[in-house]
Design a protein around this motif. Structure first.
Motif, short mmCIF file in Angstrom:
data_model
loop_
_atom_site.label_atom_id
_atom_site.label_comp_id
_atom_site.label_asym_id
_atom_site.label_seq_id
_atom_site.Cartn_x
_atom_site.Cartn_y
_atom_site.Cartn_z
N VAL A 1 -35.23 -23.73 22.75
CA VAL A 1 -35.76 -24.53 21.70
C VAL A 1 -35.79 -23.78 20.36
CG1 VAL A 1 -37.69 -25.75 20.58
CG2 VAL A 1 -36.94 -25.90 23.09
N ASP A 2 -36.17 -22.29 20.63
CA ASP A 2 -36.27 -21.29 19.60
C ASP A 2 -34.65 -21.16 19.04
OD1 ASP A 2 -38.83 -21.23 20.07
OD2 ASP A 2 -38.80 -19.42 21.00
N GLN A 3 -33.77 -21.23 19.97
CA GLN A 3 -32.42 -20.85 19.42
C GLN A 3 -31.63 -22.07 18.92
OE1 GLN A 3 -31.20 -18.16 18.97
NE2 GLN A 3 -32.82 -16.94 19.92
N ASP A 4 -32.37 -23.27 18.29
CA ASP A 4 -31.91 -24.37 17.65
C ASP A 4 -31.13 -25.31 18.80
OD1 ASP A 4 -31.15 -26.46 16.16
OD2 ASP A 4 -30.28 -24.97 14.59
N VAL A 5 -31.85 -26.02 19.55
CA VAL A 5 -31.50 -26.88 20.65
C VAL A 5 -30.45 -27.89 19.72
CG1 VAL A 5 -33.02 -28.59 20.82
CG2 VAL A 5 -31.68 -28.16 22.83
N ARG A 6 -30.87 -28.34 18.72
CA ARG A 6 -29.94 -29.23 18.03
C ARG A 6 -28.50 -28.73 17.77
NH1 ARG A 6 -29.10 -34.23 18.57
NH2 ARG A 6 -27.53 -34.97 16.64
N ASP A 7 -28.42 -27.66 17.36
CA ASP A 7 -27.16 -26.93 17.05
C ASP A 7 -26.32 -26.69 17.80
OD1 ASP A 7 -25.53 -25.12 15.11
OD2 ASP A 7 -26.14 -23.74 16.55
N THR A 8 -26.94 -26.29 19.16
CA THR A 8 -26.16 -26.29 20.58
C THR A 8 -25.67 -27.45 20.94
OG1 THR A 8 -27.97 -24.30 21.15
CG2 THR A 8 -26.71 -25.42 22.90
N MET A 9 -26.39 -28.47 20.76
CA MET A 9 -25.77 -29.79 21.23
C MET A 9 -24.64 -30.17 20.41
SD MET A 9 -29.21 -31.86 22.30
CE MET A 9 -28.48 -33.52 23.01
N ASP A 10 -24.92 -29.82 18.94
CA ASP A 10 -23.80 -30.54 18.15
C ASP A 10 -22.49 -29.44 18.18
OD1 ASP A 10 -25.53 -32.49 16.98
OD2 ASP A 10 -26.20 -31.05 15.04
N ARG A 11 -22.84 -28.33 18.30
CA ARG A 11 -21.49 -27.41 18.70
C ARG A 11 -20.78 -27.71 19.85
NH1 ARG A 11 -23.64 -21.52 17.43
NH2 ARG A 11 -21.26 -21.28 18.11
N ILE B 1 -21.07 -19.76 22.83
CA ILE B 1 -22.48 -20.46 22.20
C ILE B 1 -23.62 -19.61 22.86
CG2 ILE B 1 -23.89 -22.61 21.88
CD1 ILE B 1 -21.20 -24.20 21.75
N ALA B 2 -23.67 -19.77 24.35
CA ALA B 2 -24.95 -19.34 24.83
C ALA B 2 -25.00 -17.49 24.82
CB ALA B 2 -24.73 -19.35 26.66
N GLU B 3 -23.96 -17.02 24.56
CA GLU B 3 -23.99 -15.69 24.56
C GLU B 3 -24.55 -15.35 23.03
OE1 GLU B 3 -20.24 -14.07 25.40
OE2 GLU B 3 -20.68 -14.03 27.71
N GLU B 4 -24.00 -15.99 21.98
CA GLU B 4 -24.34 -15.93 20.64
C GLU B 4 -26.07 -16.02 20.53
OE1 GLU B 4 -23.82 -18.51 16.69
OE2 GLU B 4 -22.12 -18.21 17.90
N LYS B 5 -26.48 -17.07 21.29
CA LYS B 5 -27.94 -17.39 21.28
C LYS B 5 -28.64 -16.67 22.40
CE LYS B 5 -26.93 -22.06 19.24
NZ LYS B 5 -27.99 -22.77 18.61
#
Length: 161
Positions: A94-104, A149-153
C-alpha cells in the motif's frame, strides 16, 4: 479455408457490429456468430464465437486487424490463446502505491489483472495475490515485468502461486 475464433468483447451497444465490419472489407466471409451475453466475466467482457472463411491471407489480415483494434482473441481453431497466471507480492504494498502497481501491470500488452486480493496486517508488511489473464506464451515476459516493478518498489515477488 475456415477459421473458428472466440473473441472477448465489452458488452456495450455497437461493439459486436464494429468487430464484424472488418471481416467483409478484408475479403473474408462471416459464417457463424454466437454471442453469449449470459457468460460475462468480471471485466464485463462476453465471449463471441465466430467462424470466418476465405483465402488464408485474408483470414490472417482479419486476425491482424483484430489485434490492431485491441480485440482479444481468446481461442483460435480450438487452441487457447489466453492463460491464467498468479503471483504474490510481499512488502509495504500500500505504501508503494498499489494503484500505480496495478496500472503498470495492466498497461502491459495482452495482460489484464482479473484479481487483486490483499491481506493487510496493520502497519506491518502485507501480501497481495495477483491473478492475471495473459496472451498464451507470454507468462515469462509478464513475470519478468512484474519482477522489475516489484524490485523498484522494494517488494518480494513469488511466481506461480
Amino acid at each position: 479455408m475456415k477459421m473458428n475464433l472466440v473473441l472477448e468483447l465489452m458488452d456495450v451497444p455497437g461493439q459486436l457490429v464494429s468487430v464484424l465490419e472488418p471481416i467483409g472489407t478484408l475479403g473474408a466471409n462471416l459464417v457463424t456468430v454466437i454471442h453469449k451475453r449470459e457468460f460475462k466475466n468480471e471485466q464485463g467482457m462476453v465471449p463471441v464465437h465466430i467462424t470466418i472463411e476465405g483465402e488464408r491471407e485474408n483470414l490472417f489480415n482479419v486476425i491482424q486487424k483484430f489485434d490492431d483494434l485491441g480485440i482479444s482473441i481468446v481461442e483460435m481453431d480450438g487452441v487457447v490463446k489466453k492463460e491464467m497466471i498468479s503471483t504474490l507480492l510481499y512488502g509495504h504494498i500500500v505504501d508503494q502505491d498499489v494503484r500505480d502497481t496495478m496500472d503498470r501491470i495492466n498497461s502491459l500488452k495482452g495482460v489484464v489483472i482479473t484479481g487483486f486480493d490483499i491481506k493487510l496486517d496493520g502497519e506491518k508488511e502485507s501480501t497481495a495475490l495477483i491473478t492475471l489473464e495473459t496472451d498464451y506464451g507470454k507468462k515469462q515476459f509478464v513475470f519478468d515485468k512484474i519482477k522489475e516493478i516489484a524490485e523498484e518498489k522494494q517488494l518480494l515477488m513469488i511466481n506461480e502461486v
